[in-house]
Motif scaffolding. Structure first.
Motif, short mmCIF file in Angstrom:
data_model
loop_
_atom_site.label_atom_id
_atom_site.label_comp_id
_atom_site.label_asym_id
_atom_site.label_seq_id
_atom_site.Cartn_x
_atom_site.Cartn_y
_atom_site.Cartn_z
N ARG A 30 -40.09 37.69 -105.59
CA ARG A 30 -40.13 38.86 -106.49
C ARG A 30 -41.49 39.00 -107.12
O ARG A 30 -42.06 40.10 -107.17
CB ARG A 30 -39.05 38.72 -107.55
N LEU A 34 -43.98 42.23 -106.40
CA LEU A 34 -44.37 43.13 -107.49
C LEU A 34 -45.88 43.16 -107.68
O LEU A 34 -46.48 44.22 -107.87
CB LEU A 34 -43.68 42.70 -108.78
N GLN A 58 -33.25 48.12 -107.09
CA GLN A 58 -33.37 48.62 -108.46
C GLN A 58 -34.83 48.68 -108.90
O GLN A 58 -35.22 49.57 -109.69
CB GLN A 58 -32.59 47.72 -109.43
N GLU A 59 -35.63 47.77 -108.38
CA GLU A 59 -37.04 47.72 -108.78
C GLU A 59 -37.93 48.55 -107.85
O GLU A 59 -39.16 48.44 -107.90
CB GLU A 59 -37.50 46.27 -108.87
#
Length: 327
Positions: A30, A34, A58-59
């Protein structure tokens, strides 16, 4: 002398216009996904259906099963747990891997010990942040970075190190500096450090220190503070100032007692046993043992974890942490 690269030595250009598939969306996956996206790169996520899939969606990521993500990617970042990687590699990564792709690992274990054998027509690199995923993300957001190690195992394109440095820059590591190494050196030092010092050595030192005080009749709560809780304060001083700086940050009594008694407790016989443990890493014995243990469902690991959970220091620690942190 180690070769260290910083921001000025790396460029994101090798990754621009390419699709990067981050396989795994755990703590490290993650964070790196990101950071790479925030660096302006095209990132997709490959993961199994479940909480990680949902979180990645969701991200804002396009999420696919692992095989489909690999099919779509120019750069494949294998950020799955070490012991899951060989099976996933055989079944989902290798059958879908395109020639000319770049394959990145965050730890050299499976490559170094031959559990994964990539085809010859891909670049194989490693970018290994020297910190947990949460720190990789937090430091990136703060405008800093976590140092990393970089290595090339297979240089099919002739540009493998450029790709490795671009990944390191994308996750923020070149802000702090990345050290060039090899898959062998990273793997062996990582395992030796974990076993002798960071996990095994520290855990046993703290437990034995606690046990000695309790066996001498001191209250467990006091023993916990002296042998375990305050270790963080000392490690913070070492992290910030080094050994000498730590010694100048404690009392003269602590300095004298530590420097005269410490070498008698942690003596050359301990160093010799550390070398014996290191030899088992270097000759592959530990890797063979761990692979066999994992294949049986890790019964010994589960038993040892339960023993740690039931240790008196852990029980006392729970009480102390509730007092200190309210949880």
């Amino acid at each position: 002398m180690a070769k260290i690269y910083t921001d000025k030595d790396a460029s994101l250009d090798p990754l621009k216009g390419k699709t990067i598939a981050v396989l795994g969306y755990g703590i490290q996956g993650r964070a790196q996904a990101l950071n790479l996206r925030d660096s302006g790169l095209r990132v997709i996520v490959g993961v199994r259906k479940g909480k990680s899939w949902d979180l990645a969606e969701q991200e804002g990521f396009d999420v696919f099963d692992v095989g489909e993500a690999v099919k779509r990617a120019d750069v494949v970042m294998v950020l799955l747990p070490d012991m899951e990687q060989p099976k996933v590699w055989r079944e989902q990564i290798e059958p879908n891997l395109r020639g000319g792709s770049v394959v990145d690992f965050a730890h050299g274990f499976n490559i170094h010990f031959g559990l994964i054998k990539p085809p010859p027509n891909v670049d194989v690199v490693m970018v290994a942040p020297k910190g947990p995923g949460r720190l990789v993300r937090d430091e990136f957001l703060a405008g800093r970075g976590v140092p990393a190690l970089v290595a090339v195992h297979q240089n099919y394109s002739g540009r493998a190190m450029e790709y490795a440095l671009a990944i390191a820059k994308g996750i923020g590591a070149t802000r702090a500096g990345v050290i060039e190494t090899t898959f062998r050196e990273e793997t062996e030092t990582d395992l030796i450090g974990e076993q002798n010092v960071l996990v095994g050595g520290l855990l046993e030192l703290l437990r034995k220190g606690f046990e000695v005080m309790v066996e001498l009749g001191y209250q467990p709560e006091v023993a916990y503070f002296e042998a375990i809780n305050e270790a963080k304060l000392i490690m913070d001083l070492i992290w910030q100032r080094g050994f000498y700086g730590m010694l100048t940050g404690v009392s003269e009594t602590a300095r004298y007692g530590g420097l005269t008694v410490g070498p008698k407790v942690i003596d050359d016989s301990v160093k010799q046993r550390m070398k014996e443990a290191a030899a088992r890493v270097r000759d592959g014995s530990f890797a063979k043992e761990w692979v066999e243990e994992y294949s049986r469902g890790a019964p010994n690991l589960k038993r040892m974890l339960e023993e740690v959970k039931g240790h008196p220091a852990e029980k006392v620690g729970e009480q102390i942490r509730r007092l200190m942190f309210g949880s």
